[in-house]
Design an enzyme around this catalytic site. Sequence first.
Site, PDB file in Angstrom:
ATOM      1  N   ASP A  67       0.886  -0.876   0.067  1.00 42.84           N
ATOM      2  CA  ASP A  67       0.202  -0.034  -0.093  1.00 42.84           C
ATOM      3  C   ASP A  67       0.690   1.243  -0.008  1.00 42.84           C
ATOM      4  OD1 ASP A  67      -2.512  -0.119   0.451  1.00 42.84           O
ATOM      5  OD2 ASP A  67      -2.531  -1.805   0.836  1.00 42.84           O
ATOM      6  N   THR A  68       1.928   2.239  -0.153  1.00 41.73           N
ATOM      7  CA  THR A  68       2.696   3.275  -0.965  1.00 41.73           C
ATOM      8  C   THR A  68       2.331   4.410  -0.722  1.00 41.73           C
ATOM      9  OG1 THR A  68       3.132   1.474  -2.606  1.00 41.73           O
ATOM     10  CG2 THR A  68       3.597   3.726  -3.362  1.00 41.73           C
ATOM     11  N   ILE A  69       3.264   5.421  -0.863  1.00 41.36           N
ATOM     12  CA  ILE A  69       2.986   6.967  -1.008  1.00 41.36           C
ATOM     13  C   ILE A  69       3.554   7.338  -2.332  1.00 41.36           C
ATOM     14  CG2 ILE A  69       2.514   7.191   1.690  1.00 41.36           C
ATOM     15  CD1 ILE A  69       5.470   9.026  -0.322  1.00 41.36           C
TER      16      ILE A  69
END
Length: 570
Positions: free
Chosen positions: A379-381
Site C-alpha cells: 500500500d505506498t505513498i
Amino acid sequence: MVPPMKQLLHLLAAVSLLVHSCHAGDRPTGRKFATRSEVIARHGMAATSQPLATQVALDILKQGGSAVDAAIAANATLGLMEPTGNGIGGDLFAIVWDSKTQKLHGLNASGRSPASLTLEEFRKRDLESIPPFGPLPVTVPGCVDGWFALHGKFGKLPMKDVLAPAIRYCEEGFPVSEVIAAGWRGSRNTLSKYPGFLETYFPNGKGPATGDIFRNPMLAATLKQIAVGGRDAFYKGEIAHTIADFMQKHGGFLSYEDLASHRSEWVEPVSANYRGYDVWELPPNGQGIAALQILNVLEGYDLKTAGFGSADHLHWFVEAKKLAFEDRARLYADMDFAKVPVQKLISKEYANERRKLINSNKAAAEYSVGLPHALEEGDTIYLTVADKDHNMVSLIQSNYRGFGSGMCPDGLGFCLQDRGQLFDLAEGRFNTYAPGKRPFHTIIPAFVTKDGKPFMSFGVMGGATQPQAHVQIIVNMIDFGMNTQEAGDAPRILHQGSSQPTGDQMTDGGTVALESGFGKKPREALKARGHKLKPAPGSFGGYQAIRYDADRDVYFGASESRKDGHAAGY
C-alpha cells in the site's frame, strides 16, 4: 502498496454504497464527479497524501529549498504519518526534471535480496512462493540512500534542515488522519505476532483513531542519526548493526554486509509518445513500462469519439491492460540479471502486433506473452513537488504490504519492507529469486513532457493499480479533455487477475471492478462482452499531480479524494 486491510475495505465498501445512493454536492463548474478545483500557484507547489506533509514541503520551499529538498522532507514526514504505506524501511523511485539542463533524471533506489539467502533455502522449506510477512521477504531498504543520492545531485539546504520537520513531528506528535487511521488499526491482527511491531505502532495496545495524537520518539532518534551521519549512519553505522542483529536473532538473512554494500542507481527514463505527449516511466525492475505498453495499444482506437465510460472505452482499456500484464508477468525484472527488451516492448510496432489480438466484441480469457521469456543469461505513498526555478520531482516510496514485513528492528521506530515477496520461485525466469537481486517492483513515478518541456509530474499509489491508473489519467486528460483534478477524480476501472511476476497465470480472463460513478449501462455492456464484474473497494489507488503551464508560468496541483492528502502552493 497493495489493497488496504479488511477493516478499511469494509469501511470503503460502505462509503461506496452511500455515495452510489446519494449525489455529491453540485459544483458550479466542471465535471460533476470532481471533488474540488485545481490548486493554482506561481512560486511552488506540493501534492502529497497527507495535508501536514504537504505543508512541510511548502515550508522547505519557502526556506529556499529545492523541489528535491521539499520532496525528501515530505517523504520523511509521511514515513511517520502514513506508516501504513511507506517509511525508511522501504524502497524509493524518482523522476526529476532539472530546469538547468532541461533534462529528466531517473533514480532507482530499490534494495537487493540478502546475499546469504538462496533459492535452495526456499526449496528446503517446501515453499512455492515467498511469504508476505516475517523475515523471508525482507530486502535491503533503499529509501535513505535514495534521499542522499537525490540530495547530492539536486539539494540546496543541509540535510539536517530537510529532516528537521519530520523529527519535530516525531517528538511532538501529530493527529492521525482518517484513511490512514482505518488502515493502521486494521493491521493489528495481521502483524501483531512479528517482533517489534506492537511496541512501535501500538504502544498503548490499540491503534490511533482519527484525530488521535501519535508520537514516535524512536524514529526521531533514528532520523537524528541520519541527519548528522548521512546515509552511512543507516547503512554502515549503529543503525545497520541494529538491523542486522535483529534479523539474525529472528531467523532473517539480511546482514550488515548487505546493507553496507547497497547502492542506488541513476537510470535513463524511457518514454512513449501518446497523441503528441511524451509519457515517461522508469525501466524495470519496476512496472512503469506497462503503462507505456497500454497507451501504445490504446492509441490505435478512437477513444474521444467512443466517449468516457462507454462500452468501447472500458473494453479496449481492459484488453490492452491484459496484454501488457502478460509481458509484465514474465519480462519485467532486475536488468542486472536479465536482458529485458525494453525498447521493443514500448515500440509502436510491437503495440500494433499485439493490438491485433484484441476482439472488440469479446473479452479474452487469456493472452500469451509477446516475446521469449526464458533466461539465456545472466500500500505506498506518492508525492510531487515543483519549485520556483521550475524544477519538478515525481517521487514514490513504499514498504509494499501496508506496514511491510511486520519486522520492526529494536528501538528504531520503523518497519522493514516485504518487497521480496514479489520474486518468482520457479527456476529459469527473468524474475526468479537470486541473492543480491532486486525484486519486481510495483511502485512507479511518472512524468509527461510536451515538445521537450515539462508538462506534468504525477503518480498513483496502489500496487498493480498503478500502471492502469497512469493510463487512465493520461487518457482522461488527452482524449476526454479533463483538467488535472478531474482526471484523478473521475471514476476508475480496475482489472484484476492477470498473470503475475510471481508465477501465477491468467486463464479465466480475470475480473473487472468499476467505481460507483459508472452507471448500470456500461456494466451491462461489459458483461455482454464476456467480462466478469467484481467489486474491489479500496483498491483504486491515490493520485497526486502537478501540471506546469509554461505559457503563463503557473502550476496546477491536484490531489484526489480517495486519500487524506491535498495539493497546495504559494
